[in-house]
Design a protein around this motif. Structure first.
Motif: not given
Length: 693
Positions: A646-647, A653-654, A660-662, A667-670
């Motif tokens: 996470v950023t 917030e994370a 939003r990203e996954v 996508e989750y596996a990657r």
């Protein structure tokens, strides 16, 4: 006096439902779960309502509603007219009276009460009549004593047959409870009406958008009943108004006097009206007789015509105004009663025995009210319940306070309505905090509850479930993820929701095996497994604990660690000032204890990546055993291990950023990389259990 229990059979969705009633109670459940039907069942008994064909669950079976009333005392009986009081008192046993009202689809509604008859055939009335038939005087006494020796102490030397029968009834009533059986009995003539003053009047505020019917000035309308409540407080200023009412009634109708006999002191004009009508009827039906009974005037009947006019820019009757204003006026009357209750409106406060009994049935009080108004209304209901019972149906735990005496959760099934009565036995503070905790109101109506520790868990886990399988949607499956604020609250929350018969699951980090295992289970076998596992882990700990920066930060946020750190700072300050050995030694001990907490991080690391096969086997066996108790421990560590990089350091917030990203399983596996297969398999096992039918 209070209503304590209701049993509803074959009424709408209720096949056979029993619900305890409390002084200030709540019925909770989903829409169409049968909550309003409970209120209508109370009306059916207390107001002797009639049913419609749609009220029958099974058309060919009888509707029956049984209502138990307890703690009936002399003050309550004083409300019953003197002519009926003795007969009504004979229906009450040990301060209790049970009413039963039934109706078949093709038969009229009928009210009865539970009488108690001896189980033994020795007390059959037919045996008495056979024994005393044709007997008089001393012979009658001898025959009665031969039948029942107890007559010897209660009959005179030459009793009359009526006296024997009365003493027979009294002896039966005095039998011990274990020798009696409850049977439905019909009311004696006139007693059904005579009983009404004893029973609570129903004030029913329905959850309807159109409040016009409630605001109309009719005797049964909510508006009228609430005004009646207010005027009860000024009866002491109305003089002998009841005596005046009785005098008026005797001039208009036949009345029963103290000895139970009928008195006819009607005005000649009233008698003439009756006989004239009867004469014309008998022209066509010679054998028919006619009697005209005029109901007794009461304060309630006079108040039923009370009207309120409202000037909101246009002067008019309250019933003609908008729903919001009408409902506000109704609530204002209720709040006015609660404010004036303590001091009364008259010269002296009204006594408890002087007040008539009411029961307030309130559907969804939270509707159409601002949150502040809801709180004000709840406060009013608490005060109202000091004198009169209150039963609300609600979707809001906001209507629970420490004074709420009970919940009943209703759940509709194919076989009827299941009721889960809940008595909040835990400390009032705990119960209050649990119910008012963020989002917990949904837990009352959820099919299942999943307990998680923090805000980020309530965001991440439902999202992961949905992307792993479309059928694992928390909203569609009515599964609620509830934040509990730490492992220490697991037991409290599990116990609380279990009272509502809600299946409770727990998803917790791996560190719960290191610190907090006692909150996960009480099973002795699992505790032994845990002890065996941690002994094996301990053998792989480094001899010295050398915490890194991450470990120091982690342990410093714990309550015990924070206290140790504060104490260490105090010892350091004391040592700087005194340079004595004692504060130096205390400082060393505090720091050693503080940094020894860092060994917990090593234990968790060993559990996440077991260095040996036996440790892995022991860990997996323990985790599987806990899963059978609906406690799911995350094998890979904490939530961060399941989210990838996470950023931001802000957990909420994370979590939002992660969602939003996954958005897909791929996508989750990657995102997970090499751990994908193991983590996906673990999560799918957990969610398959949580979302199972």
């Amino acid at each position: 006096m209070k209503l304590t229990n209701i049993r509803i059979e074959n009424f709408r969705a209720h096949a056979d439902t029993t619900i305890p009633l409390t002084q200030l109670g709540c019925l909770i459940g989903e829409n169409n779960a049968g909550k309003s039907s409970v209120l209508h069942a109370l009306q059916f008994v207390l107001e002797e309502r009639k049913l419609t064909p749609n009220d029958f669950r099974a058309p060919d079976e009888t509707v029956s509603v049984t209502l138990r009333i307890d703690d009936i005392d002399a003050d309550d009986l004083s409300r019953v007219a003197e002519a009926h009081r003795e007969r009504v008192a004979s229906m009450i046993r040990d301060g209790s009276l049970t009413l039963v009202r039934t109706q078949g689809k093709t038969t009229t509604a009928e009210s009865r009460y539970w009488d108690f008859e001896p189980k033994s055939a020795d007390w059959d009335d037919a045996r008495l009549e056979e024994a005393i038939g044709g007997k008089k005087g001393a012979g009658l006494r001898t025959a009665a004593i031969e039948l029942q020796p107890r007559f010897k102490d209660v009959l005179g030397d030459a009793p009359k047959i009526g006296e024997v029968r009365e003493q027979w009834k009294r002896l039966k009533r005095e039998l011990p409870a274990e020798q009696l059986v409850a049977v439905p009995a019909k009311f004696a003539t006139g007693i059904s009406a005579g009983l009404k003053p004893l029973l609570p009047s129903v004030i029913y505020i329905e959850a309807v958008k159109d409040a016009t019917s409630e605001a109309r000035p009719t005797g049964t309308a909510t508006f009228s009943r609430l005004l009646e409540l207010l005027f009860t407080e000024v009866e002491d200023q109305l003089g002998n108004i009841e005596t005046q009412f009785a005098g008026i009634h005797s001039k208009l109708s036949r009345v029963l006097v103290a000895d139970g006999k009928e008195s006819d002191e009607r005005l000649p004009a009233v008698k003439l009206i009756e006989t004239t009508i009867e004469r014309f009827v008998q022209n066509s039906f010679p054998d028919v007789t006619l009697r005209m009974n005029v109901p007794a005037p009461t304060l309630a009947t006079i108040l039923s015509g009370t009207e309120l006019t409202v000037d909101d820019g246009h002067r008019g009757m309250l019933a003609s105004k908008g729903d919001g204003l009408k409902r506000t006026v109704l609530f204002a009357i209720l709040r006015a009663y609660t404010e004036l209750r303590g001091r009364g409106l008259g010269a002296e406060p009204a006594t408890a025995s002087k007040r008539h009994a009411y029961i307030l049935l309130f559907e969804e009080p939270e509707l159409y009210l601002h949150p502040r108004a809801q709180r004000q209304l709840m406060a009013a209901l608490e005060i109202f319940a000091l004198d009169h019972q209150v039963l609300v149906t609600t979707h809001s735990p906001g209507f629970f306070t420490p004074t709420t005496s009970g919940f009943a959760k209703l759940q509709k099934t194919d076989s009827g309505v299941s009721a889960y009565p809940v008595e909040i036995s835990m400390q009032a503070r705990d119960a209050y905090q649990l119910i008012h905790h963020e989002n917990n109101e949904a837990g009352f109506f959820a099919r299942k509850v999943v307990l998680v520790e923090g805000d980020s868990d309530t965001i991440i886990f439902p999202h992961l479930a949905r992307i792993l399988s479309a059928k694992w949607d928390q909203y569609d499956r009515n599964v609620m993820f509830v934040k509990i604020g730490g492992k220490g609250n697991i037991t409290r929350y599990r116990d609380f929701f279990a009272k509502f018969e809600v299946p409770v699951y727990v998803i917790t980090d791996l560190d719960s095996l290191v610190d907090g295992f006692n909150h996960l289970t009480s099973d002795s076998e699992l505790k032994l497994q845990h002890s065996d596992l941690m002994s094996a882990v301990h053998k792989h700990l480094p001899s010295e604990s050398t915490p890194n920066a991450k470990t120091v930060k982690a342990i410093a946020t714990r309550r015990n660690a924070a206290e140790l750190w504060k104490a260490a700072q105090g010892y350091l300050t004391e040592w700087r000032e005194s340079r004595q050995e004692e504060p130096a030694r205390a400082l060393e001990e505090a720091l050693s204890e503080l940094f020894d907490l860092g060994r917990g991080a090593y234990r968790e690391s060993i559990l996440a990546s077991p260095p040996t096969g036996p440790i892995k086997e022991k860990r997996d066996a323990l985790v599987q055993g806990l899963a059978r108790e609906r406690v799911h421990v995350l094998r890979h560590g904490d939530l961060e291990a399941y989210c990838g990089s996470v950023t931001t350091s802000d957990k909420v917030e994370a979590s939002i950023q992660f969602c939003r990203e996954v958005t897909t399983k791929d996508e989750y596996a990657r995102r997970l990389g090499d751990e994908a297969a193991s983590i996906l398999r673990e999560l799918e096992e957990i969610f398959a259990t949580v979302f199972a039918d």
